[in-house]
Design a protein around this motif. Structure first.
Motif, mmCIF file in Angstrom:
data_model
loop_
_atom_site.group_PDB
_atom_site.id
_atom_site.type_symbol
_atom_site.label_atom_id
_atom_site.label_comp_id
_atom_site.label_asym_id
_atom_site.label_seq_id
_atom_site.Cartn_x
_atom_site.Cartn_y
_atom_site.Cartn_z
ATOM 1 N N THR A 113 120.936 89.574 -4.095
ATOM 2 C CA THR A 113 121.495 89.873 -5.412
ATOM 3 C C THR A 113 122.271 91.183 -5.404
ATOM 4 O OG1 THR A 113 119.629 88.745 -6.433
ATOM 5 C CG2 THR A 113 120.909 90.206 -7.835
ATOM 6 N N SER A 114 121.739 92.175 -4.727
ATOM 7 C CA SER A 114 122.352 93.507 -4.749
ATOM 8 C C SER A 114 123.754 93.517 -4.156
ATOM 9 C CB SER A 114 121.469 94.509 -3.999
ATOM 10 O OG SER A 114 121.520 94.292 -2.601
ATOM 11 N N THR A 115 124.087 92.530 -3.322
ATOM 12 C CA THR A 115 125.417 92.520 -2.711
ATOM 13 C C THR A 115 126.525 92.284 -3.730
ATOM 14 O OG1 THR A 115 125.296 90.155 -2.194
ATOM 15 C CG2 THR A 115 124.526 91.681 -0.502
ATOM 16 N N TYR A 116 126.183 91.779 -4.903
ATOM 17 C CA TYR A 116 127.198 91.518 -5.931
ATOM 18 C C TYR A 116 127.546 92.775 -6.729
ATOM 19 C CZ TYR A 116 126.531 86.508 -5.110
ATOM 20 O OH TYR A 116 126.472 85.261 -4.540
ATOM 21 N N LYS A 117 126.920 93.888 -6.415
ATOM 22 C CA LYS A 117 127.176 95.134 -7.143
ATOM 23 C C LYS A 117 128.608 95.620 -6.936
ATOM 24 C CE LYS A 117 125.564 99.957 -7.376
ATOM 25 N NZ LYS A 117 126.761 100.671 -6.887
ATOM 26 N N LEU A 118 129.252 95.977 -8.036
ATOM 27 C CA LEU A 118 130.572 96.618 -8.029
ATOM 28 C C LEU A 118 131.593 95.856 -7.187
ATOM 29 C CD1 LEU A 118 129.515 100.387 -7.730
ATOM 30 C CD2 LEU A 118 130.175 99.114 -9.774
ATOM 31 N N HIS A 119 131.618 94.555 -7.337
ATOM 32 C CA HIS A 119 132.615 93.787 -6.589
ATOM 33 C C HIS A 119 133.980 93.957 -7.242
ATOM 34 C CE1 HIS A 119 131.355 90.990 -9.736
ATOM 35 N NE2 HIS A 119 132.512 90.374 -9.580
ATOM 36 N N ALA A 120 135.017 93.901 -6.432
ATOM 37 C CA ALA A 120 136.371 94.141 -6.924
ATOM 38 C C ALA A 120 137.190 92.867 -6.998
ATOM 39 C CB ALA A 120 137.081 95.137 -6.001
ATOM 40 N N SER A 121 136.541 91.715 -6.850
ATOM 41 C CA SER A 121 137.263 90.454 -6.833
ATOM 42 C C SER A 121 137.820 90.117 -8.217
ATOM 43 C CB SER A 121 136.352 89.329 -6.363
ATOM 44 O OG SER A 121 135.808 89.641 -5.102
ATOM 45 N N THR A 122 138.845 89.308 -8.235
ATOM 46 C CA THR A 122 139.393 88.837 -9.491
ATOM 47 C C THR A 122 138.342 88.014 -10.227
ATOM 48 O OG1 THR A 122 141.590 88.718 -8.509
ATOM 49 C CG2 THR A 122 141.244 87.482 -10.539
ATOM 50 N N PRO A 123 138.065 88.319 -11.493
ATOM 51 C CA PRO A 123 137.050 87.555 -12.221
ATOM 52 C C PRO A 123 137.422 86.081 -12.327
ATOM 53 C CG PRO A 123 137.645 89.567 -13.393
ATOM 54 C CD PRO A 123 138.645 89.395 -12.284
ATOM 55 N N ASP A 133 128.228 91.562 -11.414
ATOM 56 C CA ASP A 133 128.205 92.959 -11.002
ATOM 57 C C ASP A 133 127.044 93.713 -11.643
ATOM 58 O OD1 ASP A 133 129.406 92.604 -13.439
ATOM 59 O OD2 ASP A 133 130.926 94.151 -13.175
ATOM 60 N N LYS A 134 126.731 93.419 -12.908
ATOM 61 C CA LYS A 134 125.603 94.090 -13.562
ATOM 62 C C LYS A 134 124.286 93.698 -12.919
ATOM 63 C CE LYS A 134 127.406 95.036 -18.189
ATOM 64 N NZ LYS A 134 127.182 94.828 -19.635
ATOM 65 N N LEU A 135 124.124 92.409 -12.629
ATOM 66 C CA LEU A 135 122.894 91.963 -11.985
ATOM 67 C C LEU A 135 122.780 92.540 -10.584
ATOM 68 C CD1 LEU A 135 122.878 88.272 -13.192
ATOM 69 C CD2 LEU A 135 121.178 90.003 -13.753
ATOM 70 N N GLY A 136 123.917 92.610 -9.891
ATOM 71 C CA GLY A 136 123.913 93.224 -8.571
ATOM 72 C C GLY A 136 123.509 94.686 -8.626
ATOM 73 N N ALA A 137 124.021 95.395 -9.630
ATOM 74 C CA ALA A 137 123.667 96.805 -9.794
ATOM 75 C C ALA A 137 122.181 96.954 -10.113
ATOM 76 C CB ALA A 137 124.518 97.431 -10.894
ATOM 77 N N ALA A 138 121.645 96.031 -10.915
ATOM 78 C CA ALA A 138 120.219 96.077 -11.236
ATOM 79 C C ALA A 138 119.379 95.846 -9.992
ATOM 80 C CB ALA A 138 119.896 95.025 -12.303
ATOM 81 N N PHE A 366 120.823 82.802 -8.713
ATOM 82 C CA PHE A 366 119.823 83.459 -7.856
ATOM 83 C C PHE A 366 118.628 83.965 -8.655
ATOM 84 C CE2 PHE A 366 123.496 86.424 -8.301
ATOM 85 C CZ PHE A 366 122.950 87.318 -9.193
ATOM 86 N N ARG A 367 118.790 84.141 -9.969
ATOM 87 C CA ARG A 367 117.645 84.539 -10.788
ATOM 88 C C ARG A 367 116.609 83.414 -10.845
ATOM 89 N NH1 ARG A 367 121.141 85.961 -15.921
ATOM 90 N NH2 ARG A 367 122.028 84.001 -15.162
ATOM 91 N N LEU A 368 117.071 82.179 -10.806
ATOM 92 C CA LEU A 368 116.155 81.050 -10.799
ATOM 93 C C LEU A 368 115.377 80.995 -9.489
ATOM 94 C CD1 LEU A 368 115.133 78.655 -12.408
ATOM 95 C CD2 LEU A 368 117.013 77.280 -11.481
ATOM 96 N N TYR A 369 116.009 81.404 -8.389
ATOM 97 C CA TYR A 369 115.282 81.488 -7.115
ATOM 98 C C TYR A 369 114.161 82.520 -7.208
ATOM 99 C CZ TYR A 369 118.428 78.440 -4.552
ATOM 100 O OH TYR A 369 119.109 77.342 -4.108
ATOM 101 N N ALA A 370 114.478 83.682 -7.761
ATOM 102 C CA ALA A 370 113.454 84.719 -7.891
ATOM 103 C C ALA A 370 112.279 84.225 -8.722
ATOM 104 C CB ALA A 370 114.058 85.973 -8.520
ATOM 105 N N GLY A 379 116.912 92.184 -12.653
ATOM 106 C CA GLY A 379 117.670 92.753 -13.748
ATOM 107 C C GLY A 379 116.736 93.293 -14.803
ATOM 108 N N GLY A 380 116.334 94.544 -14.663
ATOM 109 C CA GLY A 380 115.447 95.126 -15.647
ATOM 110 C C GLY A 380 113.985 94.822 -15.402
ATOM 111 N N VAL A 381 113.675 94.109 -14.333
ATOM 112 C CA VAL A 381 112.295 93.763 -14.025
ATOM 113 C C VAL A 381 111.983 94.193 -12.609
ATOM 114 C CG1 VAL A 381 110.694 91.878 -13.603
ATOM 115 C CG2 VAL A 381 112.190 91.801 -15.569
ATOM 116 N N GLN A 382 110.884 94.879 -12.441
ATOM 117 C CA GLN A 382 110.455 95.197 -11.089
ATOM 118 C C GLN A 382 109.814 93.961 -10.484
ATOM 119 O OE1 GLN A 382 107.862 98.588 -11.490
ATOM 120 N NE2 GLN A 382 109.560 99.981 -11.202
#
Length: 388
Positions: A113-123, A133-138, A366-370, A379-382
């Protein structure tokens, strides 16, 4: 009537399963309203257009995630659904609902999940999952909270796409554990390569041409740092989600090959992927293991239709190369479900032909995998199992 489900603010999210007697006209009357009553930036998975038919019952699964403080979720039943919900039962599935995943699997899904942080790709007009990007940052922050150190990231930047892999480490007792993670598809060029599924070549391996196109530039960026990985890491885990899972598999095959074409000088100790694409026609074993098997697992979200048919996401998809292209055979494959026990296929055994392609579109999240692994929410959960 309204059913209110309280959620621990420190947990921030939960999965709720509602069971109620099924009526044919209920689908149009049943409305789920998920609200973050205490604020926070909430991202919600899309629900199927209608409940699934499971005999005389309809089981509707709603998943809510948030990047803030979600204290309460409201499930609102309207119209005839109110009359139908005489025996309704709401069950919360929190961090301990499923023990399918190990601590390593939970670490792997967080790193992916963290690899999606601050990606610069075209949305994309319709992103694979909301707020990548927010989930990646989390995920990135949560890894740091659990004592993992972000060592380095490798990027290949194009005009409308950025491919990325990351390196994390943590000192444990008298050893240092490292994780290398590959980002999945997050741009139109990525999706184009996902479907470029004819046979290509990667260091003599017959592989998915599009995956090879994605991996080769990343390997060029990573190559100068491989001696440092060898010197710094006592164990190496490799992981990825979606396209990243296919990249992780190819990288692992190359690193653990006795040919050692990259002159890396180390081995991958475990491999964990989530919703990975098929990536090769080769039946290559792990040259670094006596039994030829790779440690770890390939996880795939699955669903069982009312007629008993099992459907699995991505890996069986003809658009990405199946059935000619396959995942690594010599590793455990695990199908994850909502309410039934996972189905495992051991090292050396393929996912059978009776398992068909695709299911609900939200199975790739990927949240469903977790959640299905029992790791908790990203994302906001340890992820509690990382702290064990």
């Amino acid at each position: 009537r309204t059913l209110e489900v309280g959620i621990n603010p420190t947990g921030c999210s939960a999965r709720a399963i509602m069971e109620l007697p099924f009526e044919e006209d209920m689908a149009s009357d049943l409305e789920f309203e998920l609200g973050a009553l205490a604020g926070g930036d909430m991202a919600m998975m899309e629900l199927p257009a209608a409940p699934r038919h499971l005999g005389p019952w309809a089981k509707v699964v709603a998943v809510a995630c948030c990047l803030g403080a979600l204290v309460e979720v409201t499930f609102l039943l309207k119209g005839d659904a109110v009359k139908a919900a005489v025996q309704s039962d709401v069950q919360l599935a929190l961090l301990d609902r499923n023990q399918a995943g190990s601590k390593d699997a939970c670490l792997a899904v967080e790193c992916s999940t963290s690899t999606y942080k601050l990606h610069a790709s075209t949305p994309l007009p319709v992103p694979l999952v909301p707020s990548l990007d927010k989930l990646g940052a989390a995920g990135h922050q949560e890894l740091q909270d659990f004592g993992y150190k972000y060592v380095k990231g490798w990027s290949v930047v194009g005009a409308d796409d950025t491919d990325f892999a990351s390196w994390w480490s943590k000192d444990e007792a008298q050893s240092r554990a490292c994780v290398i993670s590959f980002r999945g598809s997050d741009s139109l060029p990525d999706f184009g390569n996902d479907h470029l599924s004819h046979e290509g070549d990667l260091f003599g391996l017959p592989v998915h041409a599009g995956v090879a196109i994605e991996l080769i530039p990343l390997l060029s960026e990573m190559l100068p740092d491989l001696p440092r990985v060898k010197a710094s890491c006592d164990t190496v885990m490799v992981t990825g989600h979606s396209l990243g899972g296919a990249l992780a598999q190819l990288f692992t095959l190359i690193i653990n090959s006795k040919a050692d074409v990259l002159k890396a000088g180390f081995k991958v100790d475990s491999l964990y992927t989530f919703g990975a694409m098929p990536m090769s026609v080769v039946d290559q074993k792990n040259d670094q293991a006596e039994d030829g098997c790779f440690e770890g697992a390939l996880y795939f979200n699955a669903q069982r239709d009312s007629d008993g048919t099992v459907r699995v996401e991505v890996v069986k998809g003809p658009g990405v190369g199946a059935p000619a292209m396959k995942p690594i055979r010599y590793i455990k494959k695990v199908l994850l479900f909502d309410v039934e026990a996972p189905i495992e296929y051991p090292c050396g055994e393929d996912i059978p032909e009776s398992v068909e392609a695709y299911g609900d579109s939200n199975m790739h999240d990927f949240r469903l995998y977790a959640l299905r692994l029992g790791c908790g929410y990203i994302g906001g959960v340890q992820l509690s199992r990382l702290g064990q």
